[in-house]
Design a protein around this motif. Structure first.
Motif, PDB file in Angstrom:
ATOM      1  N   VAL A  30       0.857  -1.187   0.000  1.00  0.00           N
ATOM      2  CA  VAL A  30       0.000   0.000   0.000  1.00  0.00           C
ATOM      3  C   VAL A  30       0.894   1.238   0.000  1.00  0.00           C
ATOM      4  O   VAL A  30       1.781   1.355   0.858  1.00  0.00           O
ATOM      5  CB  VAL A  30      -0.917   0.031   1.243  1.00  0.00           C
ATOM      6  N   PRO A  31       0.705   2.166  -0.928  1.00  0.00           N
ATOM      7  CA  PRO A  31       1.491   3.398  -0.906  1.00  0.00           C
ATOM      8  C   PRO A  31       1.309   4.130   0.423  1.00  0.00           C
ATOM      9  O   PRO A  31       0.190   4.238   0.928  1.00  0.00           O
ATOM     10  CB  PRO A  31       0.924   4.213  -2.076  1.00  0.00           C
ATOM     11  N   SER A  32       2.402   4.609   0.979  1.00  0.00           N
ATOM     12  CA  SER A  32       2.335   5.281   2.280  1.00  0.00           C
ATOM     13  C   SER A  32       1.394   6.476   2.250  1.00  0.00           C
ATOM     14  O   SER A  32       0.674   6.745   3.217  1.00  0.00           O
ATOM     15  CB  SER A  32       3.733   5.729   2.709  1.00  0.00           C
ATOM     16  N   LYS A  33       1.367   7.198   1.132  1.00  0.00           N
ATOM     17  CA  LYS A  33       0.499   8.377   1.056  1.00  0.00           C
ATOM     18  C   LYS A  33      -0.979   7.976   1.088  1.00  0.00           C
ATOM     19  O   LYS A  33      -1.822   8.754   1.553  1.00  0.00           O
ATOM     20  CB  LYS A  33       0.813   9.179  -0.205  1.00  0.00           C
ATOM     21  N   VAL A  34      -1.285   6.771   0.619  1.00  0.00           N
ATOM     22  CA  VAL A  34      -2.661   6.266   0.710  1.00  0.00           C
ATOM     23  C   VAL A  34      -2.966   5.825   2.139  1.00  0.00           C
ATOM     24  O   VAL A  34      -4.006   6.161   2.707  1.00  0.00           O
ATOM     25  CB  VAL A  34      -2.887   5.092  -0.273  1.00  0.00           C
ATOM     26  N   ALA A  35      -2.039   5.069   2.741  1.00  0.00           N
ATOM     27  CA  ALA A  35      -2.242   4.592   4.111  1.00  0.00           C
ATOM     28  C   ALA A  35      -2.442   5.756   5.064  1.00  0.00           C
ATOM     29  O   ALA A  35      -3.261   5.679   5.990  1.00  0.00           O
ATOM     30  CB  ALA A  35      -1.043   3.755   4.547  1.00  0.00           C
ATOM     31  N   ARG A  36      -1.731   6.854   4.832  1.00  0.00           N
ATOM     32  CA  ARG A  36      -1.813   8.008   5.722  1.00  0.00           C
ATOM     33  C   ARG A  36      -3.199   8.648   5.729  1.00  0.00           C
ATOM     34  O   ARG A  36      -3.551   9.377   6.654  1.00  0.00           O
ATOM     35  CB  ARG A  36      -0.759   9.041   5.328  1.00  0.00           C
ATOM     36  N   GLN A  37      -3.996   8.369   4.714  1.00  0.00           N
ATOM     37  CA  GLN A  37      -5.365   8.893   4.679  1.00  0.00           C
ATOM     38  C   GLN A  37      -6.266   8.204   5.693  1.00  0.00           C
ATOM     39  O   GLN A  37      -7.315   8.732   6.056  1.00  0.00           O
ATOM     40  CB  GLN A  37      -5.949   8.729   3.279  1.00  0.00           C
ATOM     41  N   TYR A  38      -5.840   7.024   6.164  1.00  0.00           N
ATOM     42  CA  TYR A  38      -6.692   6.220   7.038  1.00  0.00           C
ATOM     43  C   TYR A  38      -6.048   5.944   8.403  1.00  0.00           C
ATOM     44  O   TYR A  38      -6.764   5.637   9.358  1.00  0.00           O
ATOM     45  CB  TYR A  38      -7.023   4.888   6.357  1.00  0.00           C
ATOM     46  N   VAL A  39      -4.738   6.039   8.491  1.00  0.00           N
ATOM     47  CA  VAL A  39      -4.041   5.821   9.759  1.00  0.00           C
ATOM     48  C   VAL A  39      -3.924   7.155  10.488  1.00  0.00           C
ATOM     49  O   VAL A  39      -3.559   8.159   9.872  1.00  0.00           O
ATOM     50  CB  VAL A  39      -2.636   5.228   9.516  1.00  0.00           C
ATOM     51  N   PRO A  40      -4.240   7.214  11.792  1.00  0.00           N
ATOM     52  CA  PRO A  40      -4.112   8.468  12.537  1.00  0.00           C
ATOM     53  C   PRO A  40      -2.724   9.091  12.367  1.00  0.00           C
ATOM     54  O   PRO A  40      -1.710   8.391  12.349  1.00  0.00           O
ATOM     55  CB  PRO A  40      -4.353   8.033  13.987  1.00  0.00           C
ATOM     56  N   ALA A  41      -2.689  10.414  12.237  1.00  0.00           N
ATOM     57  CA  ALA A  41      -1.458  11.128  11.905  1.00  0.00           C
ATOM     58  C   ALA A  41      -0.351  10.907  12.926  1.00  0.00           C
ATOM     59  O   ALA A  41       0.839  10.936  12.579  1.00  0.00           O
ATOM     60  CB  ALA A  41      -1.750  12.618  11.752  1.00  0.00           C
ATOM     61  N   ASP A  42      -0.704  10.711  14.194  1.00  0.00           N
ATOM     62  CA  ASP A  42       0.326  10.565  15.225  1.00  0.00           C
ATOM     63  C   ASP A  42       0.744   9.115  15.450  1.00  0.00           C
ATOM     64  O   ASP A  42       1.550   8.835  16.332  1.00  0.00           O
ATOM     65  CB  ASP A  42      -0.145  11.171  16.547  1.00  0.00           C
ATOM     66  N   MET A  43       0.219   8.192  14.639  1.00  0.00           N
ATOM     67  CA  MET A  43       0.624   6.794  14.749  1.00  0.00           C
ATOM     68  C   MET A  43       1.806   6.548  13.816  1.00  0.00           C
ATOM     69  O   MET A  43       1.711   6.796  12.613  1.00  0.00           O
ATOM     70  CB  MET A  43      -0.528   5.862  14.371  1.00  0.00           C
ATOM     71  N   PRO A  44       2.942   6.065  14.344  1.00  0.00           N
ATOM     72  CA  PRO A  44       4.100   5.793  13.489  1.00  0.00           C
ATOM     73  C   PRO A  44       3.768   4.720  12.459  1.00  0.00           C
ATOM     74  O   PRO A  44       3.238   3.665  12.790  1.00  0.00           O
ATOM     75  CB  PRO A  44       5.167   5.298  14.476  1.00  0.00           C
ATOM     76  N   LEU A  45       4.064   5.001  11.201  1.00  0.00           N
ATOM     77  CA  LEU A  45       3.786   4.080  10.108  1.00  0.00           C
ATOM     78  C   LEU A  45       5.058   3.327   9.735  1.00  0.00           C
ATOM     79  O   LEU A  45       6.116   3.926   9.537  1.00  0.00           O
ATOM     80  CB  LEU A  45       3.275   4.852   8.897  1.00  0.00           C
ATOM     81  N   VAL A  46       4.972   2.000   9.661  1.00  0.00           N
ATOM     82  CA  VAL A  46       6.103   1.174   9.242  1.00  0.00           C
ATOM     83  C   VAL A  46       6.122   1.172   7.720  1.00  0.00           C
ATOM     84  O   VAL A  46       5.187   0.676   7.084  1.00  0.00           O
ATOM     85  CB  VAL A  46       5.985  -0.261   9.784  1.00  0.00           C
ATOM     86  N   GLU A  47       7.178   1.729   7.122  1.00  0.00           N
ATOM     87  CA  GLU A  47       7.196   1.862   5.678  1.00  0.00           C
ATOM     88  C   GLU A  47       8.602   1.671   5.125  1.00  0.00           C
ATOM     89  O   GLU A  47       9.603   1.781   5.850  1.00  0.00           O
ATOM     90  CB  GLU A  47       6.652   3.224   5.264  1.00  0.00           C
ATOM     91  N   CYS A  48       8.660   1.377   3.829  1.00  0.00           N
ATOM     92  CA  CYS A  48       9.933   1.193   3.136  1.00  0.00           C
ATOM     93  C   CYS A  48       9.745   1.577   1.677  1.00  0.00           C
ATOM     94  O   CYS A  48       8.821   1.072   1.020  1.00  0.00           O
ATOM     95  CB  CYS A  48      10.412  -0.248   3.269  1.00  0.00           C
ATOM     96  N   PHE A  49      10.589   2.481   1.185  1.00  0.00           N
ATOM     97  CA  PHE A  49      10.521   2.931  -0.204  1.00  0.00           C
ATOM     98  C   PHE A  49       9.127   3.414  -0.578  1.00  0.00           C
ATOM     99  O   PHE A  49       8.610   3.110  -1.655  1.00  0.00           O
ATOM    100  CB  PHE A  49      10.976   1.820  -1.152  1.00  0.00           C
ATOM    101  N   GLY A  50       8.519   4.162   0.322  1.00  0.00           N
ATOM    102  CA  GLY A  50       7.234   4.783   0.030  1.00  0.00           C
ATOM    103  C   GLY A  50       6.032   3.867   0.110  1.00  0.00           C
ATOM    104  O   GLY A  50       4.939   4.236  -0.329  1.00  0.00           O
ATOM    105  N   HIS A  51       6.212   2.665   0.687  1.00  0.00           N
ATOM    106  CA  HIS A  51       5.096   1.727   0.818  1.00  0.00           C
ATOM    107  C   HIS A  51       5.054   1.140   2.229  1.00  0.00           C
ATOM    108  O   HIS A  51       6.064   1.095   2.934  1.00  0.00           O
ATOM    109  CB  HIS A  51       5.212   0.585  -0.191  1.00  0.00           C
ATOM    110  N   THR A  52       3.859   0.713   2.606  1.00  0.00           N
ATOM    111  CA  THR A  52       3.678  -0.025   3.844  1.00  0.00           C
ATOM    112  C   THR A  52       2.953  -1.330   3.503  1.00  0.00           C
ATOM    113  O   THR A  52       2.641  -1.594   2.340  1.00  0.00           O
ATOM    114  CB  THR A  52       2.889   0.801   4.876  1.00  0.00           C
ATOM    115  N   LEU A  53       2.696  -2.135   4.514  1.00  0.00           N
ATOM    116  CA  LEU A  53       2.067  -3.436   4.300  1.00  0.00           C
ATOM    117  C   LEU A  53       0.622  -3.406   4.780  1.00  0.00           C
ATOM    118  O   LEU A  53       0.354  -3.125   5.946  1.00  0.00           O
ATOM    119  CB  LEU A  53       2.849  -4.519   5.051  1.00  0.00           C
ATOM    120  N   GLY A  54      -0.291  -3.669   3.864  1.00  0.00           N
ATOM    121  CA  GLY A  54      -1.709  -3.743   4.201  1.00  0.00           C
ATOM    122  C   GLY A  54      -2.312  -5.029   3.664  1.00  0.00           C
ATOM    123  O   GLY A  54      -1.620  -6.028   3.512  1.00  0.00           O
TER     124      GLY A  54
END
Length: 258
Positions: A30-54
């Motif tokens: 999942v692109p990190s910029k997409v995940a950020r639309q649904y994950v609370p802003a203050d929650m650290p996102l685990v990401e690599c090369f602009g993507h996270t795991l969903g």
């Protein structure tokens, strides 16, 4: 009182709650910029090369506090919960009204009522009633329903999960899932999206359009869901670290130990 009535009263008795059946878990990039639309802003996102795991979790429960039911949980990304990480559920769909209410009021989950239409090779999720109803997403795969081999290890494990940050439950909540199941890799589902104007369909498309990595089947699953506990976030400025301290029941247990 019938067995079904006893199960339905299970939600009201308080946790833990037990679910039995089969499930599938599929991971997507999942692109990190997409995940950020649904994950609370203050929650650290685990990401690599602009993507996270969903991905998604689809279960067919033969027994639950609401009776037999289907559930689809869409996971928008991984969030950090030291010393481990857990998936953030951005959308939850179930076909039982009392399960919807329980998810919203107790767990602060973004729960929706939906119909699950079974097909030979998968399932179609349809929005239940209201304006803009219709197909939301279709999960399908070639081969038999039991594609993935005839065996696998029976595993017991725990999964920490976060929820909350909704209008009903504005605080961050944490709860434990205790699972026992025979787990094996299986053929990946193909995720298709209906050409509709439904906002939920568009949201799911943005999350699940990324590359499907791997899919697992959970057979003869027994899942125990514990009562959620409120989490108080404390920022530590030094090193820009974040600490999460449990409050409520966990705090009372600590006081009793002292």
């Amino acid at each position: 009182m019938s067995g079904r009535e006893r199960r339905r009263r299970g939600y009201g008795k308080g946790g833990p709650w037990t679910f039995r059946g089969d499930a599938h878990y599929q991971f997507h990039l999942v692109p990190s910029k997409v995940a950020r639309q649904y994950v609370p802003a203050d929650m650290p996102l685990v990401e690599c090369f602009g993507h996270t795991l969903g991905g998604f979790y689809y279960a067919n429960y033969t027994d639950s506090p609401a009776g037999p039911m289907d559930e689809l949980v869409v996971l928008s990304g991984l969030v950090w919960n030291a010393p481990t990480s857990c998936a953030w559920a951005s959308h939850v769909f179930v076909d039982r009204k009392d399960a919807v209410a329980h998810g919203i009021k107790v767990f602060g989950l973004p729960s929706h009522k939906a119909n699950f239409v079974k097909e030979d090779q998968g399932v179609v999720l349809k929005k239940k009633g209201g304006g803009g109803g219709g197909d939301i997403v279709q999960l399908s795969r070639a081969g038999s329903k039991n594609a993935g081999g005839g065996g696998g290890p029976k595993i017991n494990f725990q999964l920490p999960s976060f929820s909350g940050r909704t209008k009903t439950k504005p605080s961050l909540l944490r709860y434990e899932l205790q699972l026992q199941a025979t787990i094996q890799p299986c053929k990946k589902f193909v995720v298709n999206f209906a050409e509709s104007k439904h906002s939920l369909g568009k949201q799911l498309k943005s999350i699940l359009s990324g590359k499907a990595l791997v899919s697992f089947t959970f057979r003869n699953m027994r899942m125990v869901v514990n009562q959620p506990e409120m989490v108080e976030k404390k920022k530590v400025e030094k090193g820009h670290k974040r600490n999460f301290n449990l409050t409520g029941n966990a705090l009372r247990r600590k006081q009793q130990q002292l």
